[in-house]
Write a protein that holds these residues in place. Structure first.
Motif, PDB file in Angstrom:
ATOM      1  N   THR A  57       0.832  -1.201   0.000  1.00  0.00           N
ATOM      2  CA  THR A  57       0.000   0.000   0.000  1.00  0.00           C
ATOM      3  C   THR A  57       0.866   1.250   0.000  1.00  0.00           C
ATOM      4  O   THR A  57       0.581   2.221  -0.717  1.00  0.00           O
ATOM      5  N   ALA A  58       1.941   1.241   0.790  1.00  0.00           N
ATOM      6  CA  ALA A  58       2.870   2.373   0.813  1.00  0.00           C
ATOM      7  C   ALA A  58       3.449   2.626  -0.570  1.00  0.00           C
ATOM      8  O   ALA A  58       3.564   3.776  -1.020  1.00  0.00           O
ATOM      9  N   PHE A  59       3.811   1.570  -1.255  1.00  0.00           N
ATOM     10  CA  PHE A  59       4.357   1.641  -2.611  1.00  0.00           C
ATOM     11  C   PHE A  59       3.371   2.329  -3.549  1.00  0.00           C
ATOM     12  O   PHE A  59       3.721   3.236  -4.309  1.00  0.00           O
ATOM     13  N   ASN A  60       2.097   1.929  -3.489  1.00  0.00           N
ATOM     14  CA  ASN A  60       1.085   2.487  -4.386  1.00  0.00           C
ATOM     15  C   ASN A  60       0.850   3.968  -4.137  1.00  0.00           C
ATOM     16  O   ASN A  60       0.829   4.773  -5.073  1.00  0.00           O
ATOM     17  N   VAL A  61       0.669   4.336  -2.864  1.00  0.00           N
ATOM     18  CA  VAL A  61       0.295   5.722  -2.580  1.00  0.00           C
ATOM     19  C   VAL A  61       1.458   6.686  -2.809  1.00  0.00           C
ATOM     20  O   VAL A  61       1.250   7.807  -3.295  1.00  0.00           O
ATOM     21  N   CYS A  62       2.674   6.277  -2.493  1.00  0.00           N
ATOM     22  CA  CYS A  62       3.785   7.224  -2.649  1.00  0.00           C
ATOM     23  C   CYS A  62       4.087   7.479  -4.124  1.00  0.00           C
ATOM     24  O   CYS A  62       4.384   8.621  -4.506  1.00  0.00           O
ATOM     25  N   LEU A  63       3.982   6.455  -4.966  1.00  0.00           N
ATOM     26  CA  LEU A  63       4.261   6.676  -6.392  1.00  0.00           C
ATOM     27  C   LEU A  63       3.152   7.474  -7.059  1.00  0.00           C
ATOM     28  O   LEU A  63       3.413   8.278  -7.960  1.00  0.00           O
ATOM     29  N   GLN A  64       1.898   7.287  -6.624  1.00  0.00           N
ATOM     30  CA  GLN A  64       0.821   8.129  -7.139  1.00  0.00           C
ATOM     31  C   GLN A  64       1.053   9.584  -6.744  1.00  0.00           C
ATOM     32  O   GLN A  64       0.845  10.504  -7.548  1.00  0.00           O
ATOM     33  N   ASN A  65       1.489   9.805  -5.519  1.00  0.00           N
ATOM     34  CA  ASN A  65       1.773  11.158  -5.051  1.00  0.00           C
ATOM     35  C   ASN A  65       2.864  11.807  -5.894  1.00  0.00           C
ATOM     36  O   ASN A  65       2.735  12.965  -6.326  1.00  0.00           O
TER      37      ASN A  65
END
Length: 394
Positions: free
Chosen positions: A307-315
């Motif tokens: 989940t951390a991977f997904n949200v940080c790259l979207q940001n």
């Protein structure tokens, strides 16, 4: 954040839950659909792969087609299209009608994931941008906890058709909520096909795309076969498998909360560590299966870092895209992500059929390890350089 800020965000988060549940729901309904239409389960399974490839292929063209549509209208349109084709999935009279209906749902999915995160950010004060991105991730995590099991329970109790129809009814309720609370968001409509090369000249965006393509392939190499892995390698009962997957989802919710609180202060270590830890967890996945506790712990850590991977790259992709190009860059993000899902399930199947399901973690982990190397050696230095240039010009 006042009620006016929360209600649109809640509507989007509920939409994320429904769209995520819909994408993987057929996994738990394969047997019933197969028996009803008289086709093999593997043939029914193609519906899942075709769905992912349809999203991957259609995300960019559909967004370019709708490039001048006001965003509230676009959001409501894609949710309504979702409702219609979800209902058609439930009343399908044959295999090909169901396949066509699922492709219709995939079209709405392609639009939704291109605009969901940018719209979530747009309806809150800039101070709450990370919270908004985290809320979108939470919708995904909740779908992992209760969405798939709920779809399977409905399918077993009332038949697979009612699962799709129930989803259509729930999505229509969300459509009404969004129609009542979501504000207008103007679309400048200035991005054209001729400007596509601008996106691919943006080295930060291209680096993120490369990380997504490689890492998501690795993630779904393992995740697509996590159930047989936990059953055959970890020796878990059906109940413990359900508990482990629920813990995976709960960890995702915790991760989205952590992201909203600490990301701004720890960006670069956060980006690298969440990708590297995703690889590390998978590389020790087989070893963790030796004991029940460590297998469950591995699922928890994996849910946290993915989940951390997904949200940080979207940001990061939104932060370093030209403002009027964000929906298009996000449509490419969604397309590449879904290509990774489809590719990962294929790779996972090959690994399972050749060397065995116990090795899915090794293969998936190696893919993500490459993604972490790109993040550490390419993406983070590019972001630091861009930030220095911005400060110098300011």
């Amino acid at each position: 954040m006042g009620v006016r800020g929360w209600l649109p965000l809640i509507g989007l988060s509920l939409s994320v839950f429904i769209f995520n549940m819909s994408e993987f729901m057929p996994i738990g309904l394969l047997t019933g659909i197969s028996a009803d239409f008289g086709v093999s389960e593997s043939r029914v399974g193609l519906i899942i792969s075709v769905y992912a490839w349809a999203v991957a292929i259609l995300s960019l063209p559909v967004m370019l087609l709708l490039k001048k549509m006001e965003y509230r209208r676009m959001l409501l349109m894609c949710v309504l299209v979702f409702v219609v084709f979800q209902f058609l999935s439930g009343v399908s009279t044959g295999y090909y009608m169901l396949m066509a209906a699922r492709i219709g749902v995939a079209v709405s999915h392609a639009v939704f994931w291109s605009i969901a995160t940018p719209l979530a950010v747009s309806v809150v004060d800039p101070r709450y941008h990370n919270l908004a991105i985290g809320a979108i991730a939470t919708g995904t995590s909740i779908a992992m906890i209760v969405g798939l099991p709920m779809g399977r329970v409905i399918g077993l109790a009332l038949g697979w058709r009612m699962t799709f129809i129930t989803m259509a009814v729930a999505a229509f309720a969300i459509f009404i909520l969004l129609a009542l609370v979501f504000p207008r968001r103007e679309n400048p409509g200035t991005f054209t096909v001729k400007r596509l090369p601008e996106i691919f000249r943006n080295r930060i965006v291209v680096s993120i795309y490369a990380i997504i393509a490689i890492s998501v392939t690795g993630y779904y190499t393992a995740y697509s076969y996590i159930e047989p892995f936990l059953q055959q390698v970890a020796g878990m009962s059906d109940m413990m498998i359900t508990v482990s997957l629920a813990i995976f989802g709960v960890a995702g919710i915790v991760s989205s909360i952590i992201f909203s609180r600490i990301y701004a202060k720890t960006r670069f270590p956060y980006i690298f560590s969440c990708i590297f830890m995703s690889a590390a967890v998978l590389l020790v996945f087989r070893a963790s299966a030796e004991m029940m506790f460590t297998a469950v712990l591995a699922c928890a850590v994996w849910g946290l870092v993915v989940t951390a991977f997904n949200v940080c790259l979207q940001n990061e992709i939104m932060a370093y895209s030209v403002s009027d190009a964000v929906p298009v860059t996000m449509s490419l993000f969604s397309g590449i992500y879904n290509a990774g899902i489809a590719s990962g399930s294929i790779v996972g199947g090959i690994v399972t059929d050749t060397v065995g399901v116990g090795d899915i973690g090794y293969v998936g982990g190696l893919f993500i390890l490459v993604g972490s190397i790109i993040a550490g050696l390419v993406l983070i230095p590019l972001i630091k350089k861009r930030d220095r240039n911005r400060m110098a010009s300011a």
